[in-house]
Design a protein around this motif. Structure first.
Motif, short mmCIF file in Angstrom:
data_model
loop_
_atom_site.label_atom_id
_atom_site.label_comp_id
_atom_site.label_asym_id
_atom_site.label_seq_id
_atom_site.Cartn_x
_atom_site.Cartn_y
_atom_site.Cartn_z
N LEU A 9 0.84 -1.20 0.00
CA LEU A 9 0.00 0.00 0.00
C LEU A 9 0.87 1.25 0.00
CD1 LEU A 9 -2.62 1.55 0.12
CD2 LEU A 9 -2.70 1.13 2.60
N SER A 10 1.89 1.27 0.84
CA SER A 10 2.80 2.42 0.85
C SER A 10 3.50 2.58 -0.48
CB SER A 10 3.84 2.26 1.97
OG SER A 10 3.24 2.34 3.25
N GLN A 11 3.85 1.47 -1.10
CA GLN A 11 4.49 1.53 -2.42
C GLN A 11 3.52 2.10 -3.45
OE1 GLN A 11 5.94 -2.26 -3.82
NE2 GLN A 11 6.80 -1.40 -5.70
N ALA A 12 2.27 1.67 -3.39
CA ALA A 12 1.26 2.18 -4.33
C ALA A 12 1.03 3.67 -4.13
CB ALA A 12 -0.04 1.42 -4.16
N VAL A 13 0.98 4.11 -2.88
CA VAL A 13 0.79 5.53 -2.60
C VAL A 13 1.95 6.34 -3.18
CG1 VAL A 13 0.82 7.25 -0.74
CG2 VAL A 13 -0.66 5.24 -0.56
N SER A 14 3.18 5.88 -2.98
CA SER A 14 4.34 6.59 -3.51
C SER A 14 4.28 6.66 -5.04
CB SER A 14 5.63 5.88 -3.07
OG SER A 14 5.81 5.97 -1.68
N TYR A 15 3.88 5.57 -5.66
CA TYR A 15 3.86 5.50 -7.12
C TYR A 15 2.78 6.41 -7.71
CZ TYR A 15 4.02 3.41 -11.79
OH TYR A 15 4.15 3.22 -13.14
N VAL A 16 1.57 6.30 -7.19
CA VAL A 16 0.47 7.12 -7.72
C VAL A 16 0.73 8.59 -7.47
CG1 VAL A 16 -1.99 7.66 -7.47
CG2 VAL A 16 -1.24 5.27 -7.53
N LYS A 17 1.27 8.90 -6.31
CA LYS A 17 1.60 10.31 -6.00
C LYS A 17 2.65 10.84 -6.97
CE LYS A 17 3.68 13.05 -2.31
NZ LYS A 17 4.50 12.92 -1.08
N ALA A 18 3.66 10.04 -7.28
CA ALA A 18 4.69 10.47 -8.22
C ALA A 18 4.11 10.67 -9.62
CB ALA A 18 5.82 9.44 -8.26
N LEU A 57 10.73 10.83 -0.61
CA LEU A 57 9.69 11.78 -1.02
C LEU A 57 8.45 11.70 -0.13
CD1 LEU A 57 9.80 11.42 -4.92
CD2 LEU A 57 10.70 13.29 -3.54
N ALA A 58 8.34 10.65 0.65
CA ALA A 58 7.15 10.48 1.49
C ALA A 58 7.00 11.64 2.47
CB ALA A 58 7.22 9.16 2.25
N ASP A 59 5.75 12.12 2.61
CA ASP A 59 5.47 13.22 3.53
C ASP A 59 4.09 13.01 4.14
OD1 ASP A 59 3.71 13.84 1.46
OD2 ASP A 59 4.94 15.46 0.66
N SER A 60 3.49 14.06 4.64
CA SER A 60 2.19 13.95 5.30
C SER A 60 1.09 13.49 4.35
CB SER A 60 1.80 15.28 5.95
OG SER A 60 1.71 16.31 4.97
N ILE A 61 1.26 13.78 3.06
CA ILE A 61 0.27 13.34 2.07
C ILE A 61 0.24 11.81 2.01
CG2 ILE A 61 -0.30 13.27 -0.39
CD1 ILE A 61 0.78 16.11 -0.63
N ASN A 62 1.41 11.20 2.03
CA ASN A 62 1.48 9.74 2.00
C ASN A 62 0.75 9.14 3.20
OD1 ASN A 62 3.87 10.86 0.49
ND2 ASN A 62 4.15 8.70 0.00
N ALA A 63 1.03 9.68 4.38
CA ALA A 63 0.40 9.17 5.59
C ALA A 63 -1.12 9.34 5.54
CB ALA A 63 0.98 9.87 6.81
N ASP A 64 -1.56 10.48 5.03
CA ASP A 64 -2.99 10.75 4.93
C ASP A 64 -3.66 9.79 3.96
OD1 ASP A 64 -5.45 12.45 5.25
OD2 ASP A 64 -5.07 12.82 3.12
N TRP A 65 -3.06 9.57 2.82
CA TRP A 65 -3.64 8.66 1.82
C TRP A 65 -3.72 7.23 2.35
CZ3 TRP A 65 -1.75 9.74 -3.86
CH2 TRP A 65 -2.19 11.02 -4.24
N ILE A 66 -2.68 6.80 3.06
CA ILE A 66 -2.69 5.44 3.61
C ILE A 66 -3.85 5.28 4.58
CG2 ILE A 66 -1.44 3.86 5.15
CD1 ILE A 66 1.15 4.95 3.84
N LYS A 67 -4.05 6.24 5.47
CA LYS A 67 -5.15 6.17 6.44
C LYS A 67 -6.49 6.21 5.73
CE LYS A 67 -6.90 8.10 10.76
NZ LYS A 67 -8.30 7.96 10.32
N ARG A 68 -6.64 7.10 4.77
CA ARG A 68 -7.91 7.21 4.05
C ARG A 68 -8.22 5.93 3.29
NH1 ARG A 68 -7.83 12.82 0.76
NH2 ARG A 68 -9.90 12.02 0.11
#
Length: 232
Positions: A107-116, A212-223
């Motif tokens: 999930l964290s990997q997917a968040v990083s990828y989609v965000k990039a 590159l992970a920041d507060s956006i990553n953490a927020d997306w993971i929780k959501r």
């Protein structure tokens, strides 16, 4: 980091895109008039090996799963008498250490990828400056289905890699993204040791990129987790 040791060649994604027309751009060669397909393919690979060895005797290649099938189709064209993918690979590149670098938290990997993909920023240098941007800056937007599809694809990629390792009777050196982030030099030394190279070559090497992970990553993971739990 392997390049910076000065003893492990210059590893790159020399055959990144699954299109033969893209490979020349990675090594800076072109097809001359009258050159046959096999001769041209051999030229591309030999040039990559020459550039990637960097006078160290070691060649490093990053191969991602999305380009796997196309890459091995080319090796089968070159090595039609070899019985397995591993045999074809080693017939072209020599005795090989296979390293499987993976990120267990898909999930964290997917968040990083989609965000990039959305933001356009793929790599930032250690000093904070942009290192690789593939599209104009844009604000990333949470998209549940995009994240789910990406996460599921990464799970499939890992399964496919492990199935291939088993099929080819390969026991790769396994590295995790999390361990590499926590101890970059330790991970580098692990690879050097497996290659039979001195660990001391890693002593002065530091990562050239910043996370590159920041507060956006953490927020997306929780959501994502909340939405997946409620089904809405």
């Amino acid at each position: 980091m392997l390049t910076e040791t000065g003893v492990a060649g210059h590893p790159k994604s020399y055959f990144h895109k699954p299109e033969l027309g893209e490979w020349p751009s990675y090594v800076g060669v072109s097809r001359s008039a009258g050159m046959g397909e096999l001769e041209y393919l051999r030229l591309l690979i030999d040039t990559a090996i020459e550039q990637g060895t960097a006078n160290t005797g070691m060649f490093g290649l990053r191969l991602q799963r999305h380009s796997f099938d196309f890459f091995f189709r080319q090796l089968r064209t070159l090595c039609q008498d070899e019985p397995t993918d591993k045999a074809r690979f080693e017939a072209v590149f020599g005795r090989t250490l296979f390293v499987h670098l993976t990120r267990p938290d898909k999930l964290s990997q997917a968040v990083s990828y989609v965000k990039a993909q959305q933001s356009g920023l793929w790599h930032r240098a250690a000093d904070g400056s942009e290192l690789e941007r593939l599209s104009p800056p844009a604000d990333p937007v949470f998209e549940f289905e995009a994240l789910k599809g990406c996460r599921d694809q990464f799970v499939t990629f890992d399964r496919d890699w492990n199935d291939w390792f088993a099929e080819q009777a390969i026991e790769p050196l396994r590295l995790s993204y999390d361990d590499l982030c926590a101890g970059p030099q330790a991970g580098l030394k692990k690879v050097l040791t497996a290659l039979g190279l001195p660990q001391s070559a890693a002593d002065s090497v530091q990562p050239g990129v910043a996370k590159l992970a920041d507060s956006i990553n953490a927020d997306w993971i929780k959501r994502f987790q909340d939405q997946a739990a409620t089904g809405s």
